[in-house]
Design a protein around this motif. Structure first.
Motif, mmCIF file in Angstrom:
data_model
loop_
_atom_site.group_PDB
_atom_site.id
_atom_site.type_symbol
_atom_site.label_atom_id
_atom_site.label_comp_id
_atom_site.label_asym_id
_atom_site.label_seq_id
_atom_site.Cartn_x
_atom_site.Cartn_y
_atom_site.Cartn_z
ATOM 1 N N THR A 109 0.849 -1.313 -0.164
ATOM 2 C CA THR A 109 0.219 0.080 -0.091
ATOM 3 C C THR A 109 0.829 1.131 -0.091
ATOM 4 O O THR A 109 1.609 1.271 0.720
ATOM 5 N N VAL A 111 1.342 5.277 0.490
ATOM 6 C CA VAL A 111 0.790 6.395 0.987
ATOM 7 C C VAL A 111 1.485 7.669 0.976
ATOM 8 O O VAL A 111 2.707 7.835 0.561
ATOM 9 N N GLU A 135 -3.777 7.005 2.051
ATOM 10 C CA GLU A 135 -3.626 6.091 0.617
ATOM 11 C C GLU A 135 -3.450 6.906 -0.588
ATOM 12 O O GLU A 135 -4.347 7.653 -0.829
ATOM 13 N N SER A 137 -3.748 6.621 -4.530
ATOM 14 C CA SER A 137 -4.530 5.632 -5.766
ATOM 15 C C SER A 137 -3.954 6.014 -7.054
ATOM 16 O O SER A 137 -4.060 7.284 -7.349
#
Length: 436
Positions: A109, A111, A135, A137
């Motif tokens: 993930t 961030v 986060e 995207s």
């Protein structure tokens, strides 16, 4: 230490700093942390505090007695008054960590760091214990909500070592939000304390008007470095957004070929006044003047004059005087009639014409007047602003007292501040102990 047990860096930046007796010391501009090789939270070494003289100094955390929502208080004792310089193992929390890209430990993930929280330990140390992250995207699906912010322990976020921060591209959104509350001169001082890479990222994210204001407040070498970094087209846009006299000063320091190229890229109506200023030596009234004073014709009213000088974007020195000229009112103007001082405007009925309040006795400067002559002129007449006219009595521009002071002060005054003071050995020793 009294006060809260968790402090977010973005909220700390800009807080006033007071001494033990309540005297004003300055403002917090950043927090300095010492990065570690392991995954333990970095120790907070101290704060970068900007004094009233614009000098930025390092204040060790041991000197901080309380951090409240509205102020920071220091204990009695010495502080090293040398200008703050970042060391290789240190990171500026606001300047470098905010907007940094990272990953969650043990996951893929990605961030972005939104804020960082410091907390005290039982040993009176402060550590960078928590990170507020959001986060990142790569998808912009229709109707997708912005990712929620999470507050995580330091060791659950990876990719924030010194080599990571030096190598990765970084946004500037959070830092620009902090800059929104700061004057251009304070933003310029903050930029100078940042690593070159971070400085460039911030410049890329700033709009042209704001960046132009900031560049005007930078020392000459930093101005040239930043202008050289920008693409030529944007550099020309920045020069257009600058005050013509500041743009001319900067262009005068460039190589002739580079100067000519940038002038060609500027819009003709923007480059014309700059070219006129470049024809004068920088230490004369012609080189010091701005070609954009407040100019009105004799049949303008007092109310119109007051409306012009109320403009919030007009520098205070230029707002101190209205210049009355025959048309055209763009410099070089028609025949120069005289000036109206703003205090006289306040005493006159709004419907009266400015012609009735003109001071025709004030001597005007010639563009070839030397810096020493201009200085004596301002001292003799107690002015904040003065007219510059040619031999045919056309108004060419106005010299303001701040430009005179800028040329009277040493070349490096923006770098050293108003005082070059070093405190006693106690302050230096304490700093060495804290930053070791």
């Amino acid at each position: 230490m009294a006060g809260t047990n968790r402090v977010y860096a973005a909220q700390l930046a800009g807080l006033p700093v007071f001494g033990p007796d309540g005297e004003s010391i300055g403002k917090v501009r950043d927090v300095v942390a010492g990065l570690r090789l392991d995954q333990q939270p970095p120790r907070i070494l101290g704060m970068v505090v900007e004094l009233a003289t614009r000098r930025r100094v390092f204040v060790p955390m041991l000197r901080v007695t309380s951090i409240e929502p509205n102020a920071v208080t220091l204990a009695t004792g010495s502080v090293n008054m040398r200008h703050f310089h970042q060391r290789p193992n240190e990171v500026l929390v606001c300047g470098q960590l905010l907007d940094a890209h990272a990953t969650l430990t043990g996951a893929e993930t990605r961030v972005t760091v939104v804020d960082a929280a410091m907390e005290p330990t039982r040993t009176r140390d402060w550590v960078l214990a928590k990170l507020a992250v959001r986060e990142r995207s790569t998808r912009l699906a229709l109707g997708r909500r912005r990712a929620a912010m999470q507050v995580l322990p330091w060791n659950e976020v990876a990719g924030l070592g010194l080599t990571d921060l030096a190598g990765q591209p970084q946004g500037a959104g959070q830092l620009l939000m902090l800059f929104d509350t700061m004057r251009a001169v304070d933003v310029a001082a903050t930029l100078r304390d940042l690593p070159i890479k971070r400085r460039h990222e911030v410049a890329d994210a700033m709009d042209d008007e704001r960046l132009a204001d900031v560049i005007e407040e930078l020392p000459e070498d930093d101005q040239k470095e930043l202008l050289a970094y920008l693409a030529e087209e944007r550099a020309a846009d920045i020069l257009e957004a600058m005050n013509p006299d500041d743009a001319a000063d900067l262009l005068a320091e460039l190589a002739p070929a580079e100067q000519s190229r940038l002038l060609e890229l500027m819009e003709p109506e923007e480059s014309a006044p700059v070219k006129r200023l470049l024809a004068y030596s920088s230490d004369t009234a012609g080189g010091l003047m701005t070609p954009e004073p407040v100019v009105l014709t004799p049949d303008a009213t007092i109310a119109e004059a007051l409306a012009h000088i109320r403009n919030a974007e007009l520098p205070a020195a230029l707002a101190s005087m209205v210049f009355v000229c025959r048309p055209p009112t763009e410099t070089p103007t028609g025949r120069f009639v005289g000036v109206v001082h703003f205090q006289r405007l306040l005493r006159e009925p709004p419907a009266e014409l400015v012609a009735s309040a003109v001071d025709t006795d004030l001597t005007a400067l010639r563009p070839e007047a030397t810096l020493s002559e201009v200085t004596r002129y301002f001292a003799a007449y107690n002015l904040a602003c003065g007219p510059v006219v040619d031999a045919e009595d056309h108004l060419l521009g106005a010299v303001t007292v701040d430009d005179v002071l800028d040329h009277l002060l040493p070349d490096d005054w923006r770098e050293t501040g108003l005082h070059d003071v070093t405190d006693g050995a106690d302050g230096a020793d304490l700093e060495e102990a804290e930053r070791a």
